[in-house]
Write a protein that holds these residues in place. Sequence first.
Motif, PDB file in Angstrom:
ATOM      1  N   LEU A 159       0.729 -71.815  12.765  1.00 35.92           N
ATOM      2  CA  LEU A 159      -0.101 -73.014  12.717  1.00 35.92           C
ATOM      3  C   LEU A 159      -1.582 -72.679  12.838  1.00 35.92           C
ATOM      4  CD1 LEU A 159       0.604 -76.039  12.432  1.00 35.92           C
ATOM      5  CD2 LEU A 159       0.164 -76.263  14.862  1.00 35.92           C
ATOM      6  N   GLY A 160      -1.894 -71.504  13.363  1.00 35.81           N
ATOM      7  CA  GLY A 160      -3.280 -71.144  13.536  1.00 35.81           C
ATOM      8  C   GLY A 160      -3.832 -70.264  12.439  1.00 35.81           C
ATOM      9  N   ALA A 161      -2.997 -69.878  11.472  1.00 34.86           N
ATOM     10  CA  ALA A 161      -3.466 -68.950  10.448  1.00 34.86           C
ATOM     11  C   ALA A 161      -3.268 -69.475   9.026  1.00 34.86           C
ATOM     12  CB  ALA A 161      -2.766 -67.595  10.608  1.00 34.86           C
ATOM     13  N   VAL A 162      -2.035 -69.804   8.660  1.00 32.47           N
ATOM     14  CA  VAL A 162      -1.758 -70.031   7.236  1.00 32.47           C
ATOM     15  C   VAL A 162      -0.993 -71.297   6.910  1.00 32.47           C
ATOM     16  CG1 VAL A 162      -1.822 -67.572   6.671  1.00 32.47           C
ATOM     17  CG2 VAL A 162       0.335 -68.604   7.395  1.00 32.47           C
ATOM     18  N   TRP A 163      -0.670 -72.137   7.884  1.00 28.75           N
ATOM     19  CA  TRP A 163       0.198 -73.282   7.589  1.00 28.75           C
ATOM     20  C   TRP A 163      -0.357 -74.152   6.460  1.00 28.75           C
ATOM     21  CZ3 TRP A 163      -0.907 -78.440   7.602  1.00 28.75           C
ATOM     22  CH2 TRP A 163      -2.128 -78.830   8.180  1.00 28.75           C
ATOM     23  N   ALA A 164      -1.686 -74.348   6.457  1.00 27.89           N
ATOM     24  CA  ALA A 164      -2.272 -75.245   5.466  1.00 27.89           C
ATOM     25  C   ALA A 164      -2.332 -74.631   4.073  1.00 27.89           C
ATOM     26  CB  ALA A 164      -3.680 -75.657   5.908  1.00 27.89           C
ATOM     27  N   LEU A 165      -1.987 -73.354   3.954  1.00 24.62           N
ATOM     28  CA  LEU A 165      -1.913 -72.716   2.643  1.00 24.62           C
ATOM     29  C   LEU A 165      -0.491 -72.759   2.088  1.00 24.62           C
ATOM     30  CD1 LEU A 165      -4.118 -69.548   3.339  1.00 24.62           C
ATOM     31  CD2 LEU A 165      -4.814 -71.712   2.292  1.00 24.62           C
ATOM     32  N   GLY A 166       0.438 -73.388   2.814  1.00 23.50           N
ATOM     33  CA  GLY A 166       1.836 -73.405   2.414  1.00 23.50           C
ATOM     34  C   GLY A 166       2.308 -74.746   1.887  1.00 23.50           C
ATOM     35  N   LEU A 167       3.615 -74.887   1.751  1.00 21.19           N
ATOM     36  CA  LEU A 167       4.207 -76.056   1.105  1.00 21.19           C
ATOM     37  C   LEU A 167       4.000 -77.354   1.877  1.00 21.19           C
ATOM     38  CD1 LEU A 167       7.616 -74.520  -0.080  1.00 21.19           C
ATOM     39  CD2 LEU A 167       5.651 -75.113  -1.509  1.00 21.19           C
ATOM     40  N   SER A 168       3.830 -77.262   3.213  1.00 20.78           N
ATOM     41  CA  SER A 168       3.669 -78.492   3.990  1.00 20.78           C
ATOM     42  C   SER A 168       2.207 -78.848   4.223  1.00 20.78           C
ATOM     43  CB  SER A 168       4.403 -78.379   5.337  1.00 20.78           C
ATOM     44  OG  SER A 168       3.900 -77.295   6.092  1.00 20.78           O
ATOM     45  N   SER A 169       1.305 -78.237   3.461  1.00 18.86           N
ATOM     46  CA  SER A 169      -0.103 -78.598   3.539  1.00 18.86           C
ATOM     47  C   SER A 169      -0.281 -80.067   3.177  1.00 18.86           C
ATOM     48  CB  SER A 169      -0.928 -77.729   2.583  1.00 18.86           C
ATOM     49  OG  SER A 169      -2.191 -78.307   2.329  1.00 18.86           O
ATOM     50  N   SER A 170      -0.784 -80.868   4.112  1.00 14.32           N
ATOM     51  CA  SER A 170      -0.917 -82.295   3.832  1.00 14.32           C
ATOM     52  C   SER A 170      -1.969 -82.556   2.761  1.00 14.32           C
ATOM     53  CB  SER A 170      -1.264 -83.056   5.115  1.00 14.32           C
ATOM     54  OG  SER A 170      -2.410 -82.497   5.733  1.00 14.32           O
ATOM     55  N   ALA A 171      -3.044 -81.751   2.742  1.00 13.86           N
ATOM     56  CA  ALA A 171      -4.077 -81.952   1.726  1.00 13.86           C
ATOM     57  C   ALA A 171      -3.535 -81.652   0.330  1.00 13.86           C
ATOM     58  CB  ALA A 171      -5.291 -81.074   2.028  1.00 13.86           C
ATOM     59  N   ALA A 172      -2.822 -80.529   0.188  1.00 13.12           N
ATOM     60  CA  ALA A 172      -2.256 -80.173  -1.113  1.00 13.12           C
ATOM     61  C   ALA A 172      -1.179 -81.166  -1.533  1.00 13.12           C
ATOM     62  CB  ALA A 172      -1.694 -78.755  -1.071  1.00 13.12           C
TER      63      ALA A 172
END
Length: 476
Positions: A159-172
Amino acid sequence: MSSTTTSTEHEKGLARLAQRTAGWTEKWFPDAYVFALAGVVIVAAAAMLNGASPVTVAQTFGDGFWDLAPFTLQMAMVVLTGYVVATSPPVARIIERIALYPTTPRGSVAFVALLSCVVSMVNWGLSLVFSGLLARAIARRSDLRADYRALGAAAYLGLGAVWALGLSSSAAQLQATPESLPPELLEITGVLDFGATILTWQSLLMAAVLIALSVAVAWASAPQGEAIRTAEDMDVDLSDRVEPLPPRARPGEWLEYSRILPVLVGLLTLGWVVNQFVTLPFLSVISSLNGYLMVFLILGLVLHGTPRGFLNAVTKAVPTTAGVLVQFPLYAAMAAILTQATGRGGVTVSEHLADLFTRIGDGGAFAVVIAIYTALLGLLVPSGGGKWLVEAPYVMQSATDVGMNLGWTVQIYNAAEALPNLVNPFFMLPLLAVLGLRARDLVGFTFLQFLFHLPVVLLLLWALGMTFEFEPPVMP
């Protein structure tokens, strides 16, 4: 004094500083919901200073409050489905087995860090619970004396490194789902599927670099020898006894304890998934947030085996969604005020911000400026990606103005959005409940990660951003 001793003392000093900072924030910082409320007040004040009337601001606030109710539910389901899958009996057995793989204390910390990051690329809610249970399973081993604080911090790195670059990224996910996009944002960006955001080679390369960096820092910073503090040293109870289901009390409950219905519904879902891949483009299928959540929800049902076991897990998961449910409507209201409450000259606050970022971010500095801004805002308003609802209209408009690729702009936000999680302990709460620790036990290690991640993230965002060309938005 040897260089090794000096280095060790320096690392301890950094950890102490981080723990003092965490202790200060725990004592003086209010709940994240208070920050969201304060954000509404600040945005409303900014709109009125811009010339909007109080009546206009109040009307816009109320009209926009429920604009993103479907997306709020979707993000809550990301957390819930991750929890349900991670606590299912088959996954619990897998965790016990893979906990036997590490052979050294440092290696066990690096192992947890690696799996935490990899799993978070699929689902950040799953990563938190899965990694926390893995840390506990490793800590129970009598043949391996690993530092429990370092294991817990490693479990948080997804959660502190790459979560937002993955499939569950809310922005993406938001940008790929036209029915969830606010109209004012859809007009600026169009629809951006995963092929334009998280599945570009630049995004995948960044994720790989950050995972490698996280694992390396986790390994190097893990205490050794007498500095190790085990779960036993910290008086943490590691007996993970799963309460058996109560026996059936009446004949009408037999289906609740039967595997028949979960299996049939699972087969139905599998048929739907196969048909989706056969009839639709691959990127469209994996970019569908509703499809993603449905599969994870039914997977949790199938893995728990019976409806009763599944419902018990859901009941335990619901409290972890509270922050999302009560904060996201406020983000929607803020976004509405920023983009719809017109002031002097018919200009909104969002348009002023877009013009500001266009001017200071021109000439190649756009990625760095937006990343620093997003990270600083995230320190005060931890959102799990919800801030994108507020930032997107003016950030994406300024990206269009300077000619920055819109898909990469989403990833600029995503990479920077994860950084504050290494300092602000808000999203540690579900993990801390699993570990039986306090935030200050982990932040010394995660702050050290932050010191390494910040310059690397900024450098990668700037350098990789130069490889993109601007592409006009694609309307649904």
